[in-house]
Enzyme design. Structure first.
Site, short mmCIF file in Angstrom:
data_model
loop_
_atom_site.label_atom_id
_atom_site.label_comp_id
_atom_site.label_asym_id
_atom_site.label_seq_id
_atom_site.Cartn_x
_atom_site.Cartn_y
_atom_site.Cartn_z
N CYS A 17 0.96 -1.39 -0.15
CA CYS A 17 -0.05 -0.08 0.03
C CYS A 17 0.73 1.22 -0.01
O CYS A 17 0.35 2.61 -0.36
CB CYS A 17 -1.09 0.05 1.25
SG CYS A 17 -2.39 -1.25 0.92
N ARG A 47 -17.47 11.19 -1.46
CA ARG A 47 -16.68 11.14 -0.09
C ARG A 47 -16.02 9.80 0.14
O ARG A 47 -16.46 8.81 0.00
CB ARG A 47 -17.88 10.99 0.90
CG ARG A 47 -19.23 10.24 0.32
CD ARG A 47 -20.26 10.44 1.49
NE ARG A 47 -20.41 8.91 2.28
CZ ARG A 47 -21.37 8.74 2.69
NH1 ARG A 47 -22.53 9.29 2.72
NH2 ARG A 47 -21.59 7.43 3.36
N ALA A 48 -14.92 10.09 0.19
CA ALA A 48 -13.67 8.98 0.21
C ALA A 48 -13.95 7.94 1.27
O ALA A 48 -14.11 8.22 2.24
CB ALA A 48 -12.49 9.55 0.74
N ASP A 50 -14.11 3.24 1.87
CA ASP A 50 -13.56 1.97 1.78
C ASP A 50 -13.80 1.23 0.37
O ASP A 50 -13.22 0.81 -0.35
CB ASP A 50 -13.32 1.17 2.76
CG ASP A 50 -12.85 1.64 4.13
OD1 ASP A 50 -11.51 1.97 3.89
OD2 ASP A 50 -13.47 1.91 5.02
N ASP A 90 -11.58 -3.96 2.43
CA ASP A 90 -12.61 -2.75 2.20
C ASP A 90 -14.02 -3.20 2.55
O ASP A 90 -14.85 -2.52 2.84
CB ASP A 90 -12.13 -2.13 0.82
CG ASP A 90 -10.95 -1.24 0.97
OD1 ASP A 90 -10.83 -0.64 2.10
OD2 ASP A 90 -10.16 -1.27 -0.15
#
Ligand code: CO
Ligand code: CO
Ligand code: CO
Length: 348
Positions: A17, A47-48, A50, A90
């Site tokens: 990551c 909206r960020a 997962d 996620d």
């Protein structure tokens, strides 16, 4: 290079990551673009979060996410396991159940033996099997560096979506895996990490967040995310921004791999940690007694990190007990949501 001789981390520039585009760069790429509007798109790019969530009917929505990256460990099978666990995470972080997946592969066929790819995919398949997920396809390109991951689709009830939003004042924050995988991966790449720490951290990264996600369903959880490339404080900042609340973290309570702390003190810190700090550092106030090495670890980009769960204070101890009883041994309360200072993270 065959699967016996290859050291995967020596063949790539980035690691796990930590190879993410920096959050500031991503913001610049997306800002001002015309994003899709659809009443059934319950969680989208605006909206960020997962994963994206799309409502199919009153009681079913799809959770969709994709993650892929270059290897952060040398062993191909372990890399496959970690990449799959990371991609599935996620869906778990949203409270969903992963159902199907597709492999996404970039492979240096001119320089690497195809047996390496077979082991990577085998590791991914084993994690999918453990998660009860069916592989339905994939896509492979030839590239200069190996990269692997999954596009995952899961189910969720439209009324039971957990996002990064919705922190409630007084909530306790529970973290389910230790921090430090980015620094450990840097040490592995540099040939500094011994067998013991490599195996321990590899096992943690390959561990699904499935057990944690199943346990938290029975508790009054208000918000959740998983800790990956933006680091503990980067992902926590995503929860705090626009929440109308603040957060207090007890630095000494955040579980950290002891070797990572030593390497951080030696300055063995991935570039991603500095990117994360410059992007989200302005939201964070460190008490003077929080050592610089601990601060660096709290921004360290994680690969396949744990869940960060905001739960009602009166249920927090029971949640931690239930997590530990179900094999999530590192689970611990690391802080709480406070009324003031608004949209700030205090690390004591
Ligand atoms: Co995530
Ligand atoms: Co992701
Ligand atoms: Co295709």
């Amino acid at each position: 290079m065959t699967s016996e001789t290859v050291r995967l981390t020596q063949t790539v520039k980035g690691a796990g990551c930590a190879a993410k585009l920096s959050p500031g760069e991503l913001d610049r790429a997306l800002c001002g673009l015309d994003l899709p509007v659809d009443p059934n798109l319950l969680v989208g790019l605006d909206r960020a979060d997962d994963a994206g969530v799309y409502r199919v009917s009153d009681d079913l929505a799809l959770v969709q996410t994709i993650d892929f990256f270059p290897p952060m460990v040398d062993d191909p099978y372990s890399f496959g396991q970690i990449a799959a666990a990371n991609a599935l995470s996620d869906v778990y972080a949203m409270g969903g159940t992963p159902k199907t997946a597709m492999n996404i592969v970039a492979f240096p066929a001119k320089t690497m033996d195809i047996s390496v790819l077979r082991l990577v995919i085998e590791g991914g398949l084993d994690k999918m099997r453990e998660a009860g997920v069916v592989l339905v396809g994939g896509h492979t390109v030839e590239d200069s560096e190996l990269k692997y991951g999954l596009s995952v689709t899961g189910y969720i009830h439209p009324d039971r979506i957990l996002t990064k939003r919705n922190l409630q004042c007084g909530d306790c924050l529970v973290l389910t895996k230790p921090i430090g995988t980015g620094i450990v991966a840097t040490a592995i790449k540099a040939g500094l990490a011994g067998r013991g720490v490599t195996d321990r951290v590899t096992r943690a990264m390959a561990t699904l967040n499935r057990a944690a996600a199943l346990v938290m369903r029975d508790f009054p959880v208000h918000a959740c995310t998983d800790i990956t490339g933006f680091g503990f404080l980067g992902h926590l900042a995503e929860m705090v921004v626009d929440s109308g609340h603040g957060v207090r973290i007890r630095g000494a309570d955040v579980p950290i791999y002891p070797e990572a702390l030593e390497w951080a003190a030696m300055g063995l810190i991935p570039a991603g940690a500095y990117n994360n700090r410059s992007f989200r550092g302005p939201f964070v106030d460190f008490a003077p007694e929080v050592a610089r090495s601990v601060q660096d670890l709290l921004f360290d980009p994680q690969t396949s990190g744990g869940l960060l769960i905001a739960v009602s204070a009166d249920a927090a101890e029971r949640l931690v007990d239930a997590l530990r009883a179900n094999g999530v041994e590192a689970a611990v309360i690391v802080g709480e949501v406070v009324a003031e200072p608004v949209e700030r993270i205090i690390v004591e």
